[in-house]
Design a protein around this motif. Structure first.
Motif, PDB file in Angstrom:
ATOM      1  N   ARG A 136       0.863  -1.075   0.164  1.00  0.00           N
ATOM      2  CA  ARG A 136       0.020   0.072  -0.105  1.00  0.00           C
ATOM      3  C   ARG A 136       0.760   1.358   0.109  1.00  0.00           C
ATOM      4  O   ARG A 136       0.802   2.175  -0.689  1.00  0.00           O
ATOM      5  CB  ARG A 136      -0.789   0.035   1.278  1.00  0.00           C
ATOM      6  CG  ARG A 136      -1.978   1.112   1.269  1.00  0.00           C
ATOM      7  CD  ARG A 136      -2.573   1.537   2.582  1.00  0.00           C
ATOM      8  NE  ARG A 136      -1.225   1.989   3.626  1.00  0.00           N
ATOM      9  CZ  ARG A 136      -1.540   1.997   4.795  1.00  0.00           C
ATOM     10  NH1 ARG A 136      -2.767   1.373   5.238  1.00  0.00           N
ATOM     11  NH2 ARG A 136      -0.483   2.172   5.573  1.00  0.00           N
ATOM     12  N   CYS A 146       2.113   8.204  -5.541  1.00  0.00           N
ATOM     13  CA  CYS A 146       0.878   9.382  -5.778  1.00  0.00           C
ATOM     14  C   CYS A 146       1.627  10.631  -5.184  1.00  0.00           C
ATOM     15  O   CYS A 146       1.668  11.777  -5.792  1.00  0.00           O
ATOM     16  CB  CYS A 146      -0.145   8.961  -4.545  1.00  0.00           C
ATOM     17  SG  CYS A 146      -1.563  10.321  -4.417  1.00  0.00           S
ATOM     18  N   GLU A 173      -3.090   3.405 -10.001  1.00  0.00           N
ATOM     19  CA  GLU A 173      -4.531   3.269 -10.311  1.00  0.00           C
ATOM     20  C   GLU A 173      -5.251   3.491  -8.702  1.00  0.00           C
ATOM     21  O   GLU A 173      -4.681   2.740  -7.836  1.00  0.00           O
ATOM     22  CB  GLU A 173      -4.615   1.959 -10.582  1.00  0.00           C
ATOM     23  CG  GLU A 173      -4.307   1.462 -11.988  1.00  0.00           C
ATOM     24  CD  GLU A 173      -5.245   2.025 -13.035  1.00  0.00           C
ATOM     25  OE1 GLU A 173      -6.336   2.252 -12.774  1.00  0.00           O
ATOM     26  OE2 GLU A 173      -4.573   2.634 -14.130  1.00  0.00           O
ATOM     27  N   ILE A 174      -6.354   4.023  -8.782  1.00  0.00           N
ATOM     28  CA  ILE A 174      -6.866   4.370  -7.440  1.00  0.00           C
ATOM     29  C   ILE A 174      -7.441   3.037  -7.105  1.00  0.00           C
ATOM     30  O   ILE A 174      -7.583   2.944  -5.678  1.00  0.00           O
ATOM     31  CB  ILE A 174      -7.809   5.753  -7.684  1.00  0.00           C
ATOM     32  CG1 ILE A 174      -8.587   5.964  -6.292  1.00  0.00           C
ATOM     33  CG2 ILE A 174      -9.115   5.218  -8.436  1.00  0.00           C
ATOM     34  CD1 ILE A 174      -7.609   6.853  -5.466  1.00  0.00           C
ATOM     35  N   THR A 175      -7.836   2.231  -7.977  1.00  0.00           N
ATOM     36  CA  THR A 175      -8.706   0.966  -7.417  1.00  0.00           C
ATOM     37  C   THR A 175      -7.523   0.264  -6.943  1.00  0.00           C
ATOM     38  O   THR A 175      -7.639  -0.663  -5.835  1.00  0.00           O
ATOM     39  CB  THR A 175      -9.384   0.198  -8.653  1.00  0.00           C
ATOM     40  OG1 THR A 175      -8.227   0.053  -9.576  1.00  0.00           O
ATOM     41  CG2 THR A 175     -10.548   1.116  -9.405  1.00  0.00           C
ATOM     42  N   GLU A 176      -6.220   0.476  -7.082  1.00  0.00           N
ATOM     43  CA  GLU A 176      -5.259  -0.466  -6.877  1.00  0.00           C
ATOM     44  C   GLU A 176      -4.987   0.060  -5.249  1.00  0.00           C
ATOM     45  O   GLU A 176      -4.870  -0.996  -4.234  1.00  0.00           O
ATOM     46  CB  GLU A 176      -3.967  -0.435  -7.501  1.00  0.00           C
ATOM     47  CG  GLU A 176      -2.556  -1.233  -6.905  1.00  0.00           C
ATOM     48  CD  GLU A 176      -1.733  -1.030  -7.832  1.00  0.00           C
ATOM     49  OE1 GLU A 176      -0.498  -1.909  -7.345  1.00  0.00           O
ATOM     50  OE2 GLU A 176      -1.313  -0.271  -8.624  1.00  0.00           O
ATOM     51  N   LYS A 215      -7.246   1.407  -3.238  1.00  0.00           N
ATOM     52  CA  LYS A 215      -8.347   0.914  -2.471  1.00  0.00           C
ATOM     53  C   LYS A 215      -8.291  -0.359  -2.167  1.00  0.00           C
ATOM     54  O   LYS A 215      -8.606  -0.883  -1.098  1.00  0.00           O
ATOM     55  CB  LYS A 215      -9.655   1.247  -3.349  1.00  0.00           C
ATOM     56  CG  LYS A 215     -10.263   2.788  -3.517  1.00  0.00           C
ATOM     57  CD  LYS A 215     -11.374   3.039  -4.211  1.00  0.00           C
ATOM     58  CE  LYS A 215     -11.786   4.531  -4.157  1.00  0.00           C
ATOM     59  NZ  LYS A 215     -12.819   4.543  -5.071  1.00  0.00           N
ATOM     60  N   SER A 216      -7.884  -1.252  -3.197  1.00  0.00           N
ATOM     61  CA  SER A 216      -7.889  -2.631  -2.772  1.00  0.00           C
ATOM     62  C   SER A 216      -6.669  -2.987  -1.825  1.00  0.00           C
ATOM     63  O   SER A 216      -6.786  -3.943  -0.973  1.00  0.00           O
ATOM     64  CB  SER A 216      -7.458  -3.374  -4.167  1.00  0.00           C
ATOM     65  OG  SER A 216      -7.143  -4.815  -4.009  1.00  0.00           O
ATOM     66  N   SER A 229      -5.438  -1.114   0.386  1.00  0.00           N
ATOM     67  CA  SER A 229      -5.829  -0.400   1.776  1.00  0.00           C
ATOM     68  C   SER A 229      -7.040  -1.336   2.628  1.00  0.00           C
ATOM     69  O   SER A 229      -6.853  -1.635   3.624  1.00  0.00           O
ATOM     70  CB  SER A 229      -6.461   0.950   1.422  1.00  0.00           C
ATOM     71  OG  SER A 229      -5.696   1.876   1.194  1.00  0.00           O
TER      72      SER A 229
END
Length: 136
Positions: free
Chosen positions: A32, A39, A46-49, A51-52, A54
């Motif tokens: 993470r 960032c 990737e924001i989805t990465e 989130k996943s 986290s």
């Protein structure tokens, strides 16, 4: 009569699981943090990465906290409770034998003064009796 079983090294088992959970959590946090650093450095991610990763770190934290609580409870107990109780003989127990089996279960045999031998197949890591004897 009854037989009560204690896992001899239950605290050791909990400590091993806690160490493994700690390692998994540290790996989750590391992955993470790599994305967070991307960032912060202005790199594409990737924001989805994020989130996943986290969510994985949060899940491993929950498991880590659960195991810490179990270990803490074991550390302060002045005694250990029996993990399994096997009820059956009508008379006092005279002998006990234990053998670990290749399939991950253990076989417990005990004899009583009623001239019967009883066999139990126990799955130790799940704390339950797999098969109980049939009375004749």
């Amino acid at each position: 009569g009854s037989v009560r079983l204690w896992l001899v090294d239950e605290q050791g088992l909990v400590s091993e699981k806690l160490a493994a959970a700690q390692k998994i959590h540290e790996e989750d946090i590391g992955r993470r943090d790599e994305v967070v650093n991307k960032c912060q450095n202005g790199e594409a991610f990737e924001i989805t990465e994020l989130k996943s990763l986290s969510a994985e770190a949060e899940k491993s934290q929950v498991e880590l906290d659960r195991l810490k609580k179990i270990k803490s409870n074991h550390d302060v107990m002045p005694y250990m409770q029996a993990t399994i109780a096997l009820e059956s003989p009508s008379m006092s127990i005279s002998s006990v034998a234990w053998r670990d089996l290749p399939d991950g279960t253990s076989c417990l045999a005990f004899g009583a003064y009623d001239q019967k031998v009883r066999l139990f197949n126990i799955k130790a890591d799940a704390y339950y009796v797999v098969k109980t004897p049939k009375e004749k």
